[in-house]
Design a protein around this motif. Structure first.
Motif, PDB file in Angstrom:
ATOM      1  N   MET A   1       0.755  -1.108   0.048  1.00  0.00           N
ATOM      2  CA  MET A   1       0.020   0.028  -0.002  1.00  0.00           C
ATOM      3  C   MET A   1       0.848   1.212   0.007  1.00  0.00           C
ATOM      4  O   MET A   1       1.960   1.322   0.642  1.00  0.00           O
ATOM      5  CB  MET A   1      -0.937   0.126   1.282  1.00  0.00           C
ATOM      6  CG  MET A   1      -1.939  -1.133   1.261  1.00  0.00           C
ATOM      7  SD  MET A   1      -2.868  -0.974  -0.208  1.00  0.00           S
ATOM      8  CE  MET A   1      -3.906   0.444   0.183  1.00  0.00           C
ATOM      9  N   GLY A   2       0.393   2.277  -0.584  1.00  0.00           N
ATOM     10  CA  GLY A   2       1.241   3.650  -0.611  1.00  0.00           C
ATOM     11  C   GLY A   2       0.663   4.408   0.443  1.00  0.00           C
ATOM     12  O   GLY A   2      -0.425   4.322   1.416  1.00  0.00           O
TER      13      GLY A   2
ATOM     14  N   LEU B   1       1.917   7.909   5.241  1.00  0.00           N
ATOM     15  CA  LEU B   1       1.045   7.346   6.297  1.00  0.00           C
ATOM     16  C   LEU B   1      -0.302   6.918   5.545  1.00  0.00           C
ATOM     17  O   LEU B   1      -0.600   7.573   4.478  1.00  0.00           O
ATOM     18  CB  LEU B   1       0.319   8.263   7.566  1.00  0.00           C
ATOM     19  CG  LEU B   1       1.382   9.007   8.037  1.00  0.00           C
ATOM     20  CD1 LEU B   1       0.724  10.172   9.141  1.00  0.00           C
ATOM     21  CD2 LEU B   1       2.105   8.242   9.129  1.00  0.00           C
ATOM     22  N   ALA B   2      -0.752   5.723   5.823  1.00  0.00           N
ATOM     23  CA  ALA B   2      -2.091   5.120   5.258  1.00  0.00           C
ATOM     24  C   ALA B   2      -2.241   3.811   5.799  1.00  0.00           C
ATOM     25  O   ALA B   2      -1.397   2.973   6.025  1.00  0.00           O
ATOM     26  CB  ALA B   2      -1.775   5.031   3.738  1.00  0.00           C
TER      27      ALA B   2
ATOM     28  N   ASN C   1       5.604   4.411   6.851  1.00  0.00           N
ATOM     29  CA  ASN C   1       6.726   4.369   6.075  1.00  0.00           C
ATOM     30  C   ASN C   1       7.416   5.374   6.037  1.00  0.00           C
ATOM     31  O   ASN C   1       7.199   6.679   6.517  1.00  0.00           O
ATOM     32  CB  ASN C   1       6.362   3.762   4.547  1.00  0.00           C
ATOM     33  CG  ASN C   1       6.039   2.234   4.652  1.00  0.00           C
ATOM     34  OD1 ASN C   1       5.512   1.627   5.617  1.00  0.00           O
ATOM     35  ND2 ASN C   1       6.509   1.638   3.665  1.00  0.00           N
ATOM     36  N   PHE C   2       8.957   5.332   5.715  1.00  0.00           N
ATOM     37  CA  PHE C   2       9.795   6.540   5.547  1.00  0.00           C
ATOM     38  C   PHE C   2      10.230   6.552   4.025  1.00  0.00           C
ATOM     39  O   PHE C   2      10.640   5.523   3.599  1.00  0.00           O
ATOM     40  CB  PHE C   2      11.068   6.198   6.516  1.00  0.00           C
ATOM     41  CG  PHE C   2      10.768   6.048   7.743  1.00  0.00           C
ATOM     42  CD1 PHE C   2       9.772   6.770   8.651  1.00  0.00           C
ATOM     43  CD2 PHE C   2      11.169   4.821   8.606  1.00  0.00           C
ATOM     44  CE1 PHE C   2       9.667   6.492   9.940  1.00  0.00           C
ATOM     45  CE2 PHE C   2      11.126   4.575   9.965  1.00  0.00           C
ATOM     46  CZ  PHE C   2      10.081   5.344  10.507  1.00  0.00           C
TER      47      PHE C   2
ATOM     48  N   VAL D   1      12.030   0.068  16.664  1.00  0.00           N
ATOM     49  CA  VAL D   1      10.502   0.479  17.265  1.00  0.00           C
ATOM     50  C   VAL D   1       9.553   0.694  16.019  1.00  0.00           C
ATOM     51  O   VAL D   1       9.817   0.500  14.895  1.00  0.00           O
ATOM     52  CB  VAL D   1      10.877   2.023  17.870  1.00  0.00           C
ATOM     53  CG1 VAL D   1      11.950   1.901  19.168  1.00  0.00           C
ATOM     54  CG2 VAL D   1      11.445   2.845  16.531  1.00  0.00           C
ATOM     55  N   THR D   2       8.219   0.925  16.497  1.00  0.00           N
ATOM     56  CA  THR D   2       7.274   1.107  15.658  1.00  0.00           C
ATOM     57  C   THR D   2       7.634   2.308  14.796  1.00  0.00           C
ATOM     58  O   THR D   2       8.326   3.427  15.159  1.00  0.00           O
ATOM     59  CB  THR D   2       5.944   1.376  16.242  1.00  0.00           C
ATOM     60  OG1 THR D   2       5.851   2.323  16.995  1.00  0.00           O
ATOM     61  CG2 THR D   2       5.302  -0.118  16.840  1.00  0.00           C
ATOM     62  N   SER D   3       7.026   2.540  13.523  1.00  0.00           N
ATOM     63  CA  SER D   3       7.207   3.884  12.524  1.00  0.00           C
ATOM     64  C   SER D   3       6.688   4.938  13.091  1.00  0.00           C
ATOM     65  O   SER D   3       6.787   5.838  12.284  1.00  0.00           O
ATOM     66  CB  SER D   3       7.408   3.199  11.360  1.00  0.00           C
ATOM     67  OG  SER D   3       8.065   2.070  11.122  1.00  0.00           O
ATOM     68  N   THR D   4       5.564   5.015  13.817  1.00  0.00           N
ATOM     69  CA  THR D   4       4.928   6.249  14.139  1.00  0.00           C
ATOM     70  C   THR D   4       5.574   7.187  14.591  1.00  0.00           C
ATOM     71  O   THR D   4       6.941   7.043  15.163  1.00  0.00           O
ATOM     72  CB  THR D   4       3.980   5.776  15.092  1.00  0.00           C
ATOM     73  OG1 THR D   4       4.358   5.088  16.209  1.00  0.00           O
ATOM     74  CG2 THR D   4       2.680   4.918  14.276  1.00  0.00           C
ATOM     75  N   ARG D   5       5.261   8.479  14.751  1.00  0.00           N
ATOM     76  CA  ARG D   5       5.861   9.554  14.987  1.00  0.00           C
ATOM     77  C   ARG D   5       6.563   9.418  16.557  1.00  0.00           C
ATOM     78  O   ARG D   5       5.840   9.056  17.585  1.00  0.00           O
ATOM     79  CB  ARG D   5       5.215  11.048  15.352  1.00  0.00           C
ATOM     80  CG  ARG D   5       6.225  12.141  15.288  1.00  0.00           C
ATOM     81  CD  ARG D   5       5.417  13.326  15.128  1.00  0.00           C
ATOM     82  NE  ARG D   5       6.225  14.368  15.191  1.00  0.00           N
ATOM     83  CZ  ARG D   5       6.623  15.180  16.180  1.00  0.00           C
ATOM     84  NH1 ARG D   5       5.897  14.886  17.292  1.00  0.00           N
ATOM     85  NH2 ARG D   5       7.151  16.247  16.164  1.00  0.00           N
ATOM     86  N   ILE D   6       7.948   9.704  16.808  1.00  0.00           N
ATOM     87  CA  ILE D   6       8.467   9.586  18.139  1.00  0.00           C
ATOM     88  C   ILE D   6       8.488  10.886  18.729  1.00  0.00           C
ATOM     89  O   ILE D   6       8.534  11.905  18.169  1.00  0.00           O
ATOM     90  CB  ILE D   6       9.945   9.079  17.829  1.00  0.00           C
ATOM     91  CG1 ILE D   6       9.877   7.623  17.355  1.00  0.00           C
ATOM     92  CG2 ILE D   6      10.623   8.872  19.216  1.00  0.00           C
ATOM     93  CD1 ILE D   6      11.526   7.148  16.960  1.00  0.00           C
ATOM     94  N   GLU D   7       7.855  10.889  19.983  1.00  0.00           N
ATOM     95  CA  GLU D   7       7.889  12.215  20.706  1.00  0.00           C
ATOM     96  C   GLU D   7       9.345  12.419  21.440  1.00  0.00           C
ATOM     97  O   GLU D   7       9.421  11.485  22.397  1.00  0.00           O
ATOM     98  CB  GLU D   7       6.708  12.113  21.654  1.00  0.00           C
ATOM     99  CG  GLU D   7       5.262  12.018  21.197  1.00  0.00           C
ATOM    100  CD  GLU D   7       4.986  13.357  20.391  1.00  0.00           C
ATOM    101  OE1 GLU D   7       5.644  14.398  20.592  1.00  0.00           O
ATOM    102  OE2 GLU D   7       4.043  13.239  19.378  1.00  0.00           O
TER     103      GLU D   7
END
Length: 290
Positions: free
Chosen positions: A15-16, A106-107, A112-113, A230-236
């Protein structure tokens, strides 16, 4: 003039993603672009002529069609990084891809990066010291990438760079884009201290004296260069009053055990809106506290 061979390859079932923040725009392409699947590409250099023994930058320019993207060195939840395979004259050498700071894409619950819009992926080439003025430096790049929107397509191009070898080097019309891209390629600060460790469900990191590295930053983005940690979501990530940068983020579902070192890329946006990037390599273990 670069030439290209572009085979059409089958669709992949990935997926994109939509970009979460835009990268800095490059100038309008000054070199003729070769159409590929949902993008245009060119092999460009920061010099139009070179001298024996010189190191210079060459790279793949990708202008993605709207809504399409390619991937960073660590692609995140899915995807594949772009690959370079060089064919060079005897005595010449090529360095690794110098990856600019990526976007989060994101989707469908995945992160992804990678890159959208216009992109330049540079590498350092070195002309043989034995080369002679009046001859030519010819390099061929086979570049392979995965380009995605709602589906992903593996694609590639074979491009040739042919530069005269002269008594004096001359900068090219693409030199400004290499300079702009270099500002977003991570640099390693001198001997950073700190560590990364895992607790029951998360990976935590402390980077000491980060306030000096991030002085003037109005926004901080952290990307894991080491995959599947780590998961690829935004790191605080936040700077503490002691000057240390700390973040604690959920471990990847693919996590097995901590490697002995973990590499992080830290993006810092200044008040002028420009980004710069740092790459930090830290010792790591499975159970440690600050």
């Amino acid at each position: 003039m670069p030439t290209a061979t572009v085979p059409r390859l089958p669709l992949a079932s990935l997926m994109g993603f939509a970009a979460s923040f835009a990268i800095a725009s490059l100038s309008s392409p000054a070199t003729a672009m070769t159409p590929t699947l949902n993008a245009r590409v060119a092999l460009v250099a920061d010099h139009s002529s070179v001298v024996p023994g010189q190191s210079f930058k060459a790279g793949l320019r990708i202008v993605h069609d709207k809504g399409w993207h390619t991937y960073w060195a660590n692609p995140g939840d899915s995807g594949l990084p772009t690959r370079f395979d060089w064919t060079l004259p005897a005595g010449a050498s090529a360095g690794a891809i110098e990856w600019p700071l990526p976007e989060r894409l994101l989707a469908s619950g995945l992160t992804n990066f990678g890159y959208s819009d216009a992109l330049l992926l540079p590498a350092t080439l070195r002309v043989p010291a034995s080369a002679t003025a009046g001859s030519r430096f010819r390099a061929t790049l086979r570049a392979r990438w995965l380009i995605c929107e709602e589906a992903c397509i593996p694609d590639e191009a074979t491009l040739t760079l042919d530069l005269p070898i002269e008594a004096e080097p001359r900068a090219s019309i693409d030199a400004a884009d290499f300079k702009a891209t270099a500002a977003r390629v991570p640099v390693a600060p001198h001997a950073p201290s700190g560590h990364s460790w895992r607790d029951a469900t998360h990976v935590a990191t402390q980077i000491d004296n980060a306030d000096a590295m991030l002085r003037g930053a109005t926004r901080i983005e952290v990307f894991p260069l080491t995959p599947q940690i780590v998961t690829s979501t935004r790191i605080e990530a936040r700077l503490g009053p002691d000057g240390a940068l700390r973040f604690r983020h959920p471990a990847s579902e693919y996590f097995d055990r901590m490697p002995t070192r973990v590499d992080w890329v830290i993006g810092a946006q200044g008040e002028d809106g420009r980004w710069r990037a740092l790459q930090v390599s830290l010792p790591a273990d499975d159970a440690r506290t600050p």
